[in-house]
Motif scaffolding. Sequence first.
Motif, PDB file in Angstrom:
ATOM      1  N   ARG A 184      26.447 -42.887 -26.572  1.00 31.09           N
ATOM      2  CA  ARG A 184      26.012 -43.635 -25.390  1.00 31.09           C
ATOM      3  C   ARG A 184      27.147 -43.713 -24.367  1.00 31.09           C
ATOM      4  O   ARG A 184      26.943 -43.498 -23.172  1.00 31.09           O
ATOM      5  CB  ARG A 184      25.550 -45.035 -25.785  1.00 31.09           C
ATOM      6  CG  ARG A 184      25.006 -45.841 -24.581  1.00 31.09           C
ATOM      7  CD  ARG A 184      24.794 -47.308 -24.958  1.00 31.09           C
ATOM      8  NE  ARG A 184      23.836 -47.445 -26.042  1.00 31.09           N
ATOM      9  CZ  ARG A 184      22.515 -47.458 -25.873  1.00 31.09           C
ATOM     10  NH1 ARG A 184      21.997 -47.342 -24.663  1.00 31.09           N
ATOM     11  NH2 ARG A 184      21.712 -47.602 -26.910  1.00 31.09           N
ATOM     12  N   ARG A 185      28.350 -44.036 -24.834  1.00 37.82           N
ATOM     13  CA  ARG A 185      29.490 -44.136 -23.918  1.00 37.82           C
ATOM     14  C   ARG A 185      29.782 -42.785 -23.259  1.00 37.82           C
ATOM     15  O   ARG A 185      30.085 -42.721 -22.062  1.00 37.82           O
ATOM     16  CB  ARG A 185      30.722 -44.652 -24.662  1.00 37.82           C
ATOM     17  CG  ARG A 185      30.618 -46.123 -25.078  1.00 37.82           C
ATOM     18  CD  ARG A 185      31.971 -46.641 -25.540  1.00 37.82           C
ATOM     19  NE  ARG A 185      32.497 -45.913 -26.693  1.00 37.82           N
ATOM     20  CZ  ARG A 185      32.228 -46.222 -27.954  1.00 37.82           C
ATOM     21  NH1 ARG A 185      31.434 -47.263 -28.229  1.00 37.82           N
ATOM     22  NH2 ARG A 185      32.753 -45.536 -28.956  1.00 37.82           N
ATOM     23  N   GLU A 186      29.708 -41.723 -24.034  1.00 36.33           N
ATOM     24  CA  GLU A 186      29.946 -40.396 -23.476  1.00 36.33           C
ATOM     25  C   GLU A 186      28.918 -40.063 -22.401  1.00 36.33           C
ATOM     26  O   GLU A 186      29.252 -39.512 -21.342  1.00 36.33           O
ATOM     27  CB  GLU A 186      29.910 -39.340 -24.585  1.00 36.33           C
ATOM     28  CG  GLU A 186      31.103 -39.401 -25.525  1.00 36.33           C
ATOM     29  CD  GLU A 186      31.010 -38.372 -26.647  1.00 36.33           C
ATOM     30  OE1 GLU A 186      29.949 -37.711 -26.770  1.00 36.33           O
ATOM     31  OE2 GLU A 186      31.986 -38.242 -27.398  1.00 36.33           O
ATOM     32  N   LEU A 187      27.653 -40.387 -22.668  1.00 33.02           N
ATOM     33  CA  LEU A 187      26.603 -40.130 -21.681  1.00 33.02           C
ATOM     34  C   LEU A 187      26.814 -40.966 -20.417  1.00 33.02           C
ATOM     35  O   LEU A 187      26.664 -40.453 -19.295  1.00 33.02           O
ATOM     36  CB  LEU A 187      25.229 -40.425 -22.282  1.00 33.02           C
ATOM     37  CG  LEU A 187      24.661 -39.370 -23.222  1.00 33.02           C
ATOM     38  CD1 LEU A 187      23.450 -39.922 -23.957  1.00 33.02           C
ATOM     39  CD2 LEU A 187      24.274 -38.105 -22.447  1.00 33.02           C
ATOM     40  N   GLU A 188      27.159 -42.219 -20.572  1.00 35.76           N
ATOM     41  CA  GLU A 188      27.394 -43.070 -19.406  1.00 35.76           C
ATOM     42  C   GLU A 188      28.510 -42.492 -18.548  1.00 35.76           C
ATOM     43  O   GLU A 188      28.395 -42.454 -17.303  1.00 35.76           O
ATOM     44  CB  GLU A 188      27.737 -44.487 -19.852  1.00 35.76           C
ATOM     45  CG  GLU A 188      26.546 -45.237 -20.461  1.00 35.76           C
ATOM     46  CD  GLU A 188      26.940 -46.561 -21.072  1.00 35.76           C
ATOM     47  OE1 GLU A 188      26.029 -47.363 -21.358  1.00 35.76           O
ATOM     48  OE2 GLU A 188      28.157 -46.793 -21.287  1.00 35.76           O
ATOM     49  N   ARG A 189      29.575 -42.036 -19.196  1.00 37.70           N
ATOM     50  CA  ARG A 189      30.702 -41.469 -18.448  1.00 37.70           C
ATOM     51  C   ARG A 189      30.303 -40.174 -17.750  1.00 37.70           C
ATOM     52  O   ARG A 189      30.587 -39.975 -16.563  1.00 37.70           O
ATOM     53  CB  ARG A 189      31.873 -41.224 -19.402  1.00 37.70           C
ATOM     54  CG  ARG A 189      33.042 -40.457 -18.794  1.00 37.70           C
ATOM     55  CD  ARG A 189      34.202 -40.382 -19.762  1.00 37.70           C
ATOM     56  NE  ARG A 189      33.801 -39.902 -21.067  1.00 37.70           N
ATOM     57  CZ  ARG A 189      33.685 -38.603 -21.369  1.00 37.70           C
ATOM     58  NH1 ARG A 189      33.892 -37.692 -20.457  1.00 37.70           N
ATOM     59  NH2 ARG A 189      33.347 -38.229 -22.592  1.00 37.70           N
ATOM     60  N   LYS A 190      29.607 -39.298 -18.469  1.00 39.35           N
ATOM     61  CA  LYS A 190      29.252 -38.002 -17.886  1.00 39.35           C
ATOM     62  C   LYS A 190      28.209 -38.149 -16.781  1.00 39.35           C
ATOM     63  O   LYS A 190      28.260 -37.434 -15.777  1.00 39.35           O
ATOM     64  CB  LYS A 190      28.760 -37.061 -18.988  1.00 39.35           C
ATOM     65  CG  LYS A 190      29.863 -36.668 -19.965  1.00 39.35           C
ATOM     66  CD  LYS A 190      29.348 -35.835 -21.125  1.00 39.35           C
ATOM     67  CE  LYS A 190      29.021 -34.431 -20.729  1.00 39.35           C
ATOM     68  NZ  LYS A 190      28.727 -33.570 -21.903  1.00 39.35           N
ATOM     69  N   VAL A 191      27.281 -39.072 -16.946  1.00 40.91           N
ATOM     70  CA  VAL A 191      26.306 -39.303 -15.880  1.00 40.91           C
ATOM     71  C   VAL A 191      27.022 -39.836 -14.639  1.00 40.91           C
ATOM     72  O   VAL A 191      26.747 -39.402 -13.506  1.00 40.91           O
ATOM     73  CB  VAL A 191      25.210 -40.272 -16.354  1.00 40.91           C
ATOM     74  CG1 VAL A 191      24.386 -40.797 -15.170  1.00 40.91           C
ATOM     75  CG2 VAL A 191      24.288 -39.572 -17.357  1.00 40.91           C
ATOM     76  N   ALA A 192      27.954 -40.769 -14.828  1.00 34.46           N
ATOM     77  CA  ALA A 192      28.698 -41.313 -13.690  1.00 34.46           C
ATOM     78  C   ALA A 192      29.490 -40.233 -12.971  1.00 34.46           C
ATOM     79  O   ALA A 192      29.684 -40.296 -11.751  1.00 34.46           O
ATOM     80  CB  ALA A 192      29.620 -42.432 -14.162  1.00 34.46           C
ATOM     81  N   GLU A 193      29.948 -39.242 -13.709  1.00 31.71           N
ATOM     82  CA  GLU A 193      30.721 -38.140 -13.123  1.00 31.71           C
ATOM     83  C   GLU A 193      29.835 -37.011 -12.597  1.00 31.71           C
ATOM     84  O   GLU A 193      30.344 -36.022 -12.076  1.00 31.71           O
ATOM     85  CB  GLU A 193      31.697 -37.583 -14.168  1.00 31.71           C
ATOM     86  CG  GLU A 193      32.783 -38.577 -14.568  1.00 31.71           C
ATOM     87  CD  GLU A 193      33.625 -38.099 -15.740  1.00 31.71           C
ATOM     88  OE1 GLU A 193      34.638 -38.749 -16.037  1.00 31.71           O
ATOM     89  OE2 GLU A 193      33.266 -37.080 -16.374  1.00 31.71           O
ATOM     90  N   GLY A 194      28.523 -37.150 -12.744  1.00 31.71           N
ATOM     91  CA  GLY A 194      27.611 -36.123 -12.251  1.00 31.71           C
ATOM     92  C   GLY A 194      27.596 -34.863 -13.084  1.00 31.71           C
ATOM     93  O   GLY A 194      27.337 -33.769 -12.558  1.00 31.71           O
TER      94      GLY A 194
END
Length: 301
Positions: A184-194
């Motif tokens: 979940r944390r990885e997805l949140e970070r990658k989504v925020a980074e586009g």
Amino acid sequence: MRCEITSDPGEFWATTADFLLTDPVLNNVILVNVDARRSGTITDPAPASYLTVRDGSGAVVGAAMRTPPYPVYVSRLPAAAIEPVLDALLEACPDAAGLTGTVAEADALAPAWGRRTGRPVEVEMDGRIYRLDEVTPPARVSGTMRRAGPADLDLLLAWTVAFHREATPPAAREAGPEPIEMWRRELERKVAEGRVFLWDDAGPVSYAGTSRPVADVVRVAPVYTPPEHRRRGYASALVAAVSQAALDEGAVATMLYTDLANPTSNKIYAAVGYRPVADVRTYRFGRPATDAIPPSQNRAS
């Protein structure tokens, strides 16, 4: 041969980056992970181990890392480095879950690890590294690519869990609980980074993530299409579009890994322009026998 171990990704980068950057596709996993950790983008739940291998002149000739809970990952190594590397890794991370590397290195290190520790060792996956320099456009399919946003996170997490359950052998899944909060944390970070993309055809039907570029190389991973949306060309279209977007944004190449047991994915990637670079193998280490000799007392003479 001399092995140096550190838990500091910045120190490891300073000593080993020049060696790894001689082939940023083959060494992409180590480069991306160390770069993210030295910048503080990723922190590990337990101390990581980074290994630098030097020859008699002091030149760096190999590298390895272990970032829990993942297996050890090794670069290509000279034959003379196998025993020193094995000694160093057993000292630094005797509880490692497994080992990944190009086939020659994995085959030399993993069975020897099992003999030293009494732990059962088995091949978990045979894979292939692919590189793309120019996209071959696939047949047109309905829908378009878009970047994922915060509203997509629940769906992306569900698909990420499904991806790992489908891709991970049962024995590996039984080794420990799924790190869902970490995903979940990885997805949140990658989504925020586009860096997460969806193929949308009256709703999301496939998704792909990308790494940050290192040495102008971007890794595409993971790629997942739910079973009900497969065989419609969505994954081919999405991988082609994601790869082209990375090239348009300045990457000199994109790369990805495939499971050789999945002929469909290998065919899809080859069709849009990916070419083989090297084969890799992942070994899984089982629980040690109760009467196993500790590694420090079971070194080869």
